[in-house]
Design an enzyme around this catalytic site. Sequence first.
Site, PDB file in Angstrom:
ATOM      1  N   LYS A 111       0.817  -1.214   0.000  1.00  0.00           N
ATOM      2  CA  LYS A 111       0.000   0.000   0.000  1.00  0.00           C
ATOM      3  C   LYS A 111       0.848   1.261   0.000  1.00  0.00           C
ATOM      4  CE  LYS A 111      -4.405  -1.490   1.971  1.00  0.00           C
ATOM      5  NZ  LYS A 111      -5.402  -1.268   3.023  1.00  0.00           N
ATOM      6  N   LYS A 193     -12.057 -13.344  -8.288  1.00  0.00           N
ATOM      7  CA  LYS A 193     -13.127 -13.402  -7.293  1.00  0.00           C
ATOM      8  C   LYS A 193     -13.943 -12.108  -7.264  1.00  0.00           C
ATOM      9  CE  LYS A 193     -11.177 -11.787  -2.963  1.00  0.00           C
ATOM     10  NZ  LYS A 193     -11.052 -11.982  -1.545  1.00  0.00           N
ATOM     11  N   LYS A 196     -14.955  -6.178  -3.588  1.00  0.00           N
ATOM     12  CA  LYS A 196     -15.531  -4.879  -3.238  1.00  0.00           C
ATOM     13  C   LYS A 196     -15.050  -3.796  -4.184  1.00  0.00           C
ATOM     14  CE  LYS A 196     -16.244  -4.984   1.780  1.00  0.00           C
ATOM     15  NZ  LYS A 196     -15.504  -4.766   3.027  1.00  0.00           N
TER      16      LYS A 196
HETATM   17  P1  AMP Z   1     -13.269  -7.824   1.906  1.00  0.00           P
HETATM   18  O1  AMP Z   1     -14.366  -7.626   0.916  1.00  0.00           O
HETATM   19  O2  AMP Z   1     -11.981  -8.185   1.233  1.00  0.00           O
HETATM   20  O3  AMP Z   1     -13.177  -6.731   2.918  1.00  0.00           O
HETATM   21  O4  AMP Z   1     -13.636  -9.152   2.733  1.00  0.00           O
HETATM   22  C1  AMP Z   1     -14.583  -9.231   3.756  1.00  0.00           C
HETATM   23  C2  AMP Z   1     -14.873 -10.700   4.022  1.00  0.00           C
HETATM   24  O5  AMP Z   1     -15.578 -11.296   2.912  1.00  0.00           O
HETATM   25  C3  AMP Z   1     -13.634 -11.568   4.221  1.00  0.00           C
HETATM   26  O6  AMP Z   1     -13.900 -12.526   5.226  1.00  0.00           O
HETATM   27  C4  AMP Z   1     -13.434 -12.241   2.882  1.00  0.00           C
HETATM   28  O7  AMP Z   1     -12.780 -13.486   2.992  1.00  0.00           O
HETATM   29  C5  AMP Z   1     -14.864 -12.425   2.373  1.00  0.00           C
HETATM   30  N1  AMP Z   1     -14.920 -12.361   0.914  1.00  0.00           N
HETATM   31  C6  AMP Z   1     -14.593 -11.280   0.146  1.00  0.00           C
HETATM   32  N2  AMP Z   1     -14.794 -11.547  -1.167  1.00  0.00           N
HETATM   33  C7  AMP Z   1     -15.247 -12.831  -1.254  1.00  0.00           C
HETATM   34  C8  AMP Z   1     -15.646 -13.699  -2.339  1.00  0.00           C
HETATM   35  N3  AMP Z   1     -15.629 -13.291  -3.603  1.00  0.00           N
HETATM   36  N4  AMP Z   1     -16.057 -14.946  -2.039  1.00  0.00           N
HETATM   37  C9  AMP Z   1     -16.092 -15.370  -0.757  1.00  0.00           C
HETATM   38  N5  AMP Z   1     -15.749 -14.619   0.316  1.00  0.00           N
HETATM   39  C10 AMP Z   1     -15.325 -13.358   0.085  1.00  0.00           C
END
Ligand code: AMP
Length: 332
Positions: A111, A193, A196
Site C-alpha cells: 500500500k 473473485k 468490493k
Molecule cells: P473484503 O471484501 O476483502 O473486505 O472481505 C470481507 C470478508 O468477505 C472476508 O472474510 C473475505 O474473505 C470475504 N470475501 C470477500 N470476497 C469474497 C468472495 N468473492 N467470495 C467469498 N468470500 C469473500
Amino acid sequence: MKRVFSGIQPTGNIHLGNYLGAVKNWVDAQDKKENFFCIVDLHSLTVPQDPDELRFQTRALAAMLLACGIDPDKSTLFIQSHVKAHAEGAWLLNCVTPLGWLQRMTQFKDKSAKQESVLTGLLTYPILMAGDIIFYDADEVPVGDDQKQHVELTRDIAQSFNGRFSQPFFTIPKPIIPVVGARVMGLDGPAAKMSKSSADKRGHAIRLLDEPKEIMRSFKRAVTDSGREIIFSDAPEKAGVNNLLGIYKAVTGKNKEDVIADFANARGYGDLKVGVAEVVIDMLAPIRAKYGQLMEDPAELDRLLAIGATQANAVAQPKVDEMKRIMGLVVP
Ligand code: AMP
Ligand code: TRP
C-alpha cells in the site's frame, strides 16, 4: 465457548461474496461461539476518507449486518471508535512493538509503495488490529488470506508482552482462514473473485442492496461457456457454470446431487441463470427490507449499537486498565 473476534472495514460495497463467504458463516456460528463483530472505523482512517461518506458507510454496514441476521442478543456488534480502549490500548502496544516488525508487513509495503505520502497510521495499522483482538482475549480470528500476517504479528506482540512482563496476560489468538471452496467469483469473468473494489463495475457483482431487476440482469449476463452441460467442474472453461452452481448450492443449502437435479430439465444456461437469480432475489428480499427499516429508524440503530459498545467496553476497558498497571502507569 471459544471467543471469536471479527473486524470489518466500513468501506466499499458489501456483495454476495462477502455474504456467502463471511457474513452468513458468522450468522450461522452465533450459537456455537462467543462472537465480537467490530466495525473498524479507526482502521478506515489510515487512508483519506470523506467524513460524511465514512459516517454513512459505518451506519450502513451496521444496519446491513443486523439485517443479515447478526443478533444483538447472541453476539456483540459494535463500532470500534465507540470503545475507547482500542485507541488507548493501541498506544500502549505502540510502545512495546519494534518498528522493524511493522515495516516487514507485506500489506504496508504494497500500500505504501502505491502512495506518494504515507500516513503513520498505515504503518501502525496492525498494532491497532492486534489490540482489537487481544484486548478481548479472542481465541479465533476469521480473516481472509491477506490478513493472516497481521494475525501472526498479533501473536508475536502478545507473546512478547507476556514474556516481558512474565505472566500469561494475553490469550494467543489463532487465524481462521475460510476454505477456498467458499469463494464466489465475478459474474463478468469467473477467473477473478467477486471483490468490493470492482463491485460497482457493471455485471461484476451482486451487491446486497441491488434491486431484483438488477440482480436478474446481472445473472443473465453472467459469463459461461459455449457448451450446455450443467455440472460441477474444476475445468477452467466451466468456471462460470461452476460459480453459478456454487452460488445456488450455498444459497439453498442443498447438496450437489440435489442442485444438479433441480436443473435436470433446464433447456440451457439461460434457465440455469434465471434459477440462480431467483433464489438469490428471494434470499436478499428480507435482508433489504430489514436494512431499509433500520436505516429509517436511526434511534433504533443507535440503541442497538450502544448495547454492543457497552458489552465490548465491559471486556476491553478492564483489560487495558490492567495492562496500564502492569506497564507502570498510575491507574486511578
Ligand atoms: P473484503 O471484501 O476483502 O473486505 O472481505 C470481507 C470478508 O468477505 C472476508 O472474510 C473475505 O474473505 C470475504 N470475501 C470477500 N470476497 C469474497 C468472495 N468473492 N467470495 C467469498 N468470500 C469473500
Ligand atoms: N485489517 C482487517 C481488514 O482489512 C480488518 C480488521 C481490523 C480486523 N481489526 C481486525 C480483522 C481484527 C479481524 C480482527 O480486513
